[in-house]
Write a protein that holds these residues in place. Sequence first.
Motif, PDB file in Angstrom:
ATOM      1  N   GLY A  45      45.536  33.823  33.759  1.00 31.69           N
ATOM      2  CA  GLY A  45      46.433  34.112  34.868  1.00 31.69           C
ATOM      3  C   GLY A  45      47.583  35.022  34.519  1.00 31.69           C
ATOM      4  N   VAL A  46      47.648  35.501  33.252  1.00 30.92           N
ATOM      5  CA  VAL A  46      48.790  36.314  32.851  1.00 30.92           C
ATOM      6  C   VAL A  46      48.856  37.610  33.643  1.00 30.92           C
ATOM      7  CG1 VAL A  46      47.605  37.585  31.003  1.00 30.92           C
ATOM      8  CG2 VAL A  46      50.061  37.146  30.827  1.00 30.92           C
ATOM      9  N   ALA A  47      47.708  38.075  34.128  1.00 31.48           N
ATOM     10  CA  ALA A  47      47.690  39.341  34.879  1.00 31.48           C
ATOM     11  C   ALA A  47      47.690  39.131  36.386  1.00 31.48           C
ATOM     12  CB  ALA A  47      46.453  40.148  34.481  1.00 31.48           C
ATOM     13  N   GLU A  48      47.931  37.898  36.838  1.00 31.48           N
ATOM     14  CA  GLU A  48      47.937  37.656  38.279  1.00 31.48           C
ATOM     15  C   GLU A  48      48.898  38.617  38.955  1.00 31.48           C
ATOM     16  OE1 GLU A  48      47.010  33.467  39.941  1.00 31.48           O
ATOM     17  OE2 GLU A  48      48.388  33.190  38.261  1.00 31.48           O
ATOM     18  N   THR A  49      48.464  39.167  40.067  1.00 31.59           N
ATOM     19  CA  THR A  49      49.203  40.251  40.687  1.00 31.59           C
ATOM     20  C   THR A  49      49.366  40.036  42.179  1.00 31.59           C
ATOM     21  OG1 THR A  49      49.132  42.606  41.205  1.00 31.59           O
ATOM     22  CG2 THR A  49      47.032  41.527  40.864  1.00 31.59           C
ATOM     23  N   ASP A  50      50.398  40.601  42.736  1.00 33.89           N
ATOM     24  CA  ASP A  50      50.624  40.518  44.173  1.00 33.89           C
ATOM     25  C   ASP A  50      50.199  41.802  44.867  1.00 33.89           C
ATOM     26  OD1 ASP A  50      52.514  42.209  43.194  1.00 33.89           O
ATOM     27  OD2 ASP A  50      54.252  41.139  44.031  1.00 33.89           O
TER      28      ASP A  50
ATOM     29  N   ALA B 148      39.443  45.243  31.301  1.00 33.89           N
ATOM     30  CA  ALA B 148      38.752  44.133  31.950  1.00 33.89           C
ATOM     31  C   ALA B 148      37.342  44.525  32.365  1.00 33.89           C
ATOM     32  CB  ALA B 148      39.551  43.668  33.172  1.00 33.89           C
ATOM     33  N   GLY B 149      37.184  45.764  32.840  1.00 31.00           N
ATOM     34  CA  GLY B 149      35.861  46.234  33.229  1.00 31.00           C
ATOM     35  C   GLY B 149      34.910  46.285  32.051  1.00 31.00           C
ATOM     36  N   SER B 150      35.407  46.750  30.899  1.00 29.85           N
ATOM     37  CA  SER B 150      34.549  46.853  29.718  1.00 29.85           C
ATOM     38  C   SER B 150      34.147  45.483  29.188  1.00 29.85           C
ATOM     39  CB  SER B 150      35.254  47.653  28.618  1.00 29.85           C
ATOM     40  OG  SER B 150      36.412  46.987  28.160  1.00 29.85           O
ATOM     41  N   ILE B 151      35.063  44.510  29.279  1.00 32.27           N
ATOM     42  CA  ILE B 151      34.753  43.157  28.802  1.00 32.27           C
ATOM     43  C   ILE B 151      33.821  42.446  29.776  1.00 32.27           C
ATOM     44  CG2 ILE B 151      35.730  40.879  28.317  1.00 32.27           C
ATOM     45  CD1 ILE B 151      38.217  42.291  27.272  1.00 32.27           C
ATOM     46  N   ALA B 152      34.095  42.579  31.071  1.00 31.60           N
ATOM     47  CA  ALA B 152      33.294  41.883  32.077  1.00 31.60           C
ATOM     48  C   ALA B 152      31.846  42.341  32.045  1.00 31.60           C
ATOM     49  CB  ALA B 152      33.891  42.095  33.463  1.00 31.60           C
ATOM     50  N   ILE B 153      31.610  43.640  31.913  1.00 34.27           N
ATOM     51  CA  ILE B 153      30.232  44.142  31.914  1.00 34.27           C
ATOM     52  C   ILE B 153      29.497  43.660  30.676  1.00 34.27           C
ATOM     53  CG2 ILE B 153      30.615  46.309  30.671  1.00 34.27           C
ATOM     54  CD1 ILE B 153      28.447  45.817  33.825  1.00 34.27           C
ATOM     55  N   SER B 154      30.205  43.474  29.562  1.00 37.75           N
ATOM     56  CA  SER B 154      29.571  42.971  28.347  1.00 37.75           C
ATOM     57  C   SER B 154      29.068  41.556  28.560  1.00 37.75           C
ATOM     58  CB  SER B 154      30.567  43.000  27.179  1.00 37.75           C
ATOM     59  OG  SER B 154      31.061  44.301  26.966  1.00 37.75           O
ATOM     60  N   ALA B 155      29.856  40.754  29.259  1.00 39.24           N
ATOM     61  CA  ALA B 155      29.457  39.367  29.507  1.00 39.24           C
ATOM     62  C   ALA B 155      28.346  39.276  30.536  1.00 39.24           C
ATOM     63  CB  ALA B 155      30.667  38.551  29.971  1.00 39.24           C
ATOM     64  N   MET B 156      28.344  40.196  31.491  1.00 38.38           N
ATOM     65  CA  MET B 156      27.371  40.127  32.575  1.00 38.38           C
ATOM     66  C   MET B 156      25.929  40.286  32.104  1.00 38.38           C
ATOM     67  SD  MET B 156      29.203  42.165  35.718  1.00 38.38           S
ATOM     68  CE  MET B 156      30.621  41.471  36.577  1.00 38.38           C
ATOM     69  N   VAL B 157      25.721  40.936  30.945  1.00 35.42           N
ATOM     70  CA  VAL B 157      24.350  41.141  30.484  1.00 35.42           C
ATOM     71  C   VAL B 157      23.865  40.003  29.602  1.00 35.42           C
ATOM     72  CG1 VAL B 157      24.566  43.638  30.624  1.00 35.42           C
ATOM     73  CG2 VAL B 157      25.087  42.489  28.461  1.00 35.42           C
ATOM     74  N   LEU B 158      24.704  38.978  29.380  1.00 28.26           N
ATOM     75  CA  LEU B 158      24.305  37.853  28.555  1.00 28.26           C
ATOM     76  C   LEU B 158      23.951  36.653  29.418  1.00 28.26           C
ATOM     77  CD1 LEU B 158      27.037  38.048  25.779  1.00 28.26           C
ATOM     78  CD2 LEU B 158      24.667  38.789  25.620  1.00 28.26           C
TER      79      LEU B 158
ATOM     80  N   ALA C 234      33.840  35.314  35.285  1.00 28.89           N
ATOM     81  CA  ALA C 234      34.688  34.288  34.690  1.00 28.89           C
ATOM     82  C   ALA C 234      35.799  34.917  33.859  1.00 28.89           C
ATOM     83  CB  ALA C 234      33.850  33.343  33.832  1.00 28.89           C
ATOM     84  N   PHE C 235      35.490  36.016  33.182  1.00 28.70           N
ATOM     85  CA  PHE C 235      36.514  36.697  32.391  1.00 28.70           C
ATOM     86  C   PHE C 235      37.550  37.354  33.302  1.00 28.70           C
ATOM     87  CE2 PHE C 235      33.258  36.188  29.198  1.00 28.70           C
ATOM     88  CZ  PHE C 235      33.992  35.914  28.067  1.00 28.70           C
ATOM     89  N   LEU C 236      37.120  37.909  34.415  1.00 19.40           N
ATOM     90  CA  LEU C 236      38.076  38.459  35.380  1.00 19.40           C
ATOM     91  C   LEU C 236      38.958  37.340  35.928  1.00 19.40           C
ATOM     92  CD1 LEU C 236      35.790  40.924  37.384  1.00 19.40           C
ATOM     93  CD2 LEU C 236      37.327  41.430  35.469  1.00 19.40           C
ATOM     94  N   TYR C 237      38.356  36.186  36.124  1.00 18.93           N
ATOM     95  CA  TYR C 237      39.089  35.007  36.614  1.00 18.93           C
ATOM     96  C   TYR C 237      40.136  34.584  35.587  1.00 18.93           C
ATOM     97  CZ  TYR C 237      39.369  30.586  39.241  1.00 18.93           C
ATOM     98  OH  TYR C 237      39.785  29.526  40.014  1.00 18.93           O
ATOM     99  N   ILE C 238      39.750  34.610  34.293  1.00 12.67           N
ATOM    100  CA  ILE C 238      40.683  34.268  33.221  1.00 12.67           C
ATOM    101  C   ILE C 238      41.863  35.232  33.206  1.00 12.67           C
ATOM    102  CG2 ILE C 238      40.970  34.210  30.703  1.00 12.67           C
ATOM    103  CD1 ILE C 238      38.054  33.265  30.539  1.00 12.67           C
ATOM    104  N   PHE C 239      41.570  36.525  33.365  1.00 10.50           N
ATOM    105  CA  PHE C 239      42.632  37.536  33.339  1.00 10.50           C
ATOM    106  C   PHE C 239      43.547  37.466  34.557  1.00 10.50           C
ATOM    107  CE2 PHE C 239      39.577  40.322  30.742  1.00 10.50           C
ATOM    108  CZ  PHE C 239      40.109  39.841  29.554  1.00 10.50           C
ATOM    109  N   GLY C 240      43.121  36.750  35.600  1.00  9.16           N
ATOM    110  CA  GLY C 240      43.908  36.709  36.825  1.00  9.16           C
ATOM    111  C   GLY C 240      43.676  37.914  37.713  1.00  9.16           C
TER     112      GLY C 240
ATOM    113  N   GLN D 265      40.777  37.724  42.164  1.00  8.80           N
ATOM    114  CA  GLN D 265      41.124  37.862  43.576  1.00  8.80           C
ATOM    115  C   GLN D 265      41.630  39.265  43.893  1.00  8.80           C
ATOM    116  OE1 GLN D 265      43.179  33.668  43.916  1.00  8.80           O
ATOM    117  NE2 GLN D 265      42.954  34.513  45.951  1.00  8.80           N
ATOM    118  N   TYR D 266      42.375  39.834  42.948  1.00  6.41           N
ATOM    119  CA  TYR D 266      42.889  41.191  43.158  1.00  6.41           C
ATOM    120  C   TYR D 266      41.744  42.172  43.361  1.00  6.41           C
ATOM    121  CZ  TYR D 266      44.692  45.804  41.968  1.00  6.41           C
ATOM    122  OH  TYR D 266      44.982  47.146  41.984  1.00  6.41           O
ATOM    123  N   LEU D 267      40.729  42.097  42.492  1.00  6.88           N
ATOM    124  CA  LEU D 267      39.608  43.021  42.593  1.00  6.88           C
ATOM    125  C   LEU D 267      38.773  42.773  43.841  1.00  6.88           C
ATOM    126  CD1 LEU D 267      38.529  43.266  38.851  1.00  6.88           C
ATOM    127  CD2 LEU D 267      39.310  45.139  40.303  1.00  6.88           C
TER     128      LEU D 267
END
Length: 314
Positions: A148-153, A164-174, A181-187, A190-192
Motif C-alpha cells: 500500500g505504500v504507493a496508494e494514490t488518489d 510495476a509493469g515489469s514485475i507484474a508481467i514476470s509473475a503473470m507467466v508463472l 497480486a503484486f500490483l495489489y501489494i504496491f497499492g 485500483q489506480y490502474l
Amino acid sequence: MREWLSIYLKGICMGAADIVPGVSGGTIALIAGIYDRLIAAIAALDPRVLATIPGLTSAEGRTRFRERLVEMDVPFLLVLGAGIGTAVVLMAQVIEAAFEAYPAVLNGFFFGLIAASAVVIYRVTDVDTPGRIGALTAGAVIAFVVTGVAETDGQTSLVLLFVAGSIAISAMVLPGISGSAFLYIFGLYQYLLGVLGDFTDALLGLAGGGSVDAVVEPGIPVVVFLAGATVGLLTMARLVKRALERNRMATLGFLVGLMIGALRMPVEQAAAATEVWTPGLIAAVVAATLVGIVVVLGFDYYTDSLDYTEEAPA
C-alpha cells in the motif's frame, strides 16, 4: 482460423484470471495446454529482429521479416495477447464498479485468493533450511512493509508504474503466482483499474467526437505500464526463470512470503471502507473469502501439480 479463435478464447480466460489478485494466467495456460508454447515463445523473443525493419521495402526483406516472426511464434503471442487484453478491459470495468459498491466483500474475496495461493505454493515448496526460511521471512516482511505504500488518489510516479509493469508481467507467466497480486501489494491495483477504464472510455468517445486530450491523460500511465511489461517480458521474466532454476525452493519461499505479507492490504482496505460491521456484512465477507479460497484450490486441483516447482535435473 479455428486454431486462432481457440487461442484467442484461451487468452480471454487468461486475461480474466490475470486481472484478479491470487489467480494466475499461467495456471490457466497450464490447464488449457498452451503453457509450454507460451514460455517457449517468450524465450524466443529477440529484439534484434527490429534491425530487419529497414529491409521491409523489398519483397525479400518482407519475407525474411515474416519468417523471423513466425520462428519466434509472434502470431501466437499477438492473438493470445489480444484475448488477454479483451478480458482485462472488460473485467476492469466490473471490478472497479464492485470496489465502489462492495469494497469489504471484494477485499474479502481477494484475501481468500491470496491466502489460498500462498498455501498452494507453500505445499509444494520445501522450506526446510535456514536459507529458505530466511527467504520466506524476508518476503513476508518486505510485503508487509511496502504493501500500500504507493496508494494514490489519482497520481503516481511513472517510474513506479514502469517497474510495476515489469514485475507484474514476470509473475503473470508463472503458474500459481498472480501479477495482479503484486500490483495489489504496491497499492496500484485500483489506480490502474480506474486509469484503464478512463482510457478505454476516452477511446470510445473519440468515435463520437470526443477530445484527444481526454485520451492522452489516462493513456500516458497505461502506455508506461505496458512499456514496463514489455521490458519485463524480455528481461525480468527470464531473471525469474533463472532464479527458479538456480534455487527454486528459496525463490518460491520468497514469493510465498510476499503473499503472506500482502494479506495486510485486503484487511486494511476492508476496515477503512467500512464504518459499521453488521452481521450480514460480516457473513458476506466470510462467504467471499471462502469463495476466493475455493477458486484457487479448484484451479490447483485441475492442474494436479505445479510442474515448474520441480527441481531441474542436474
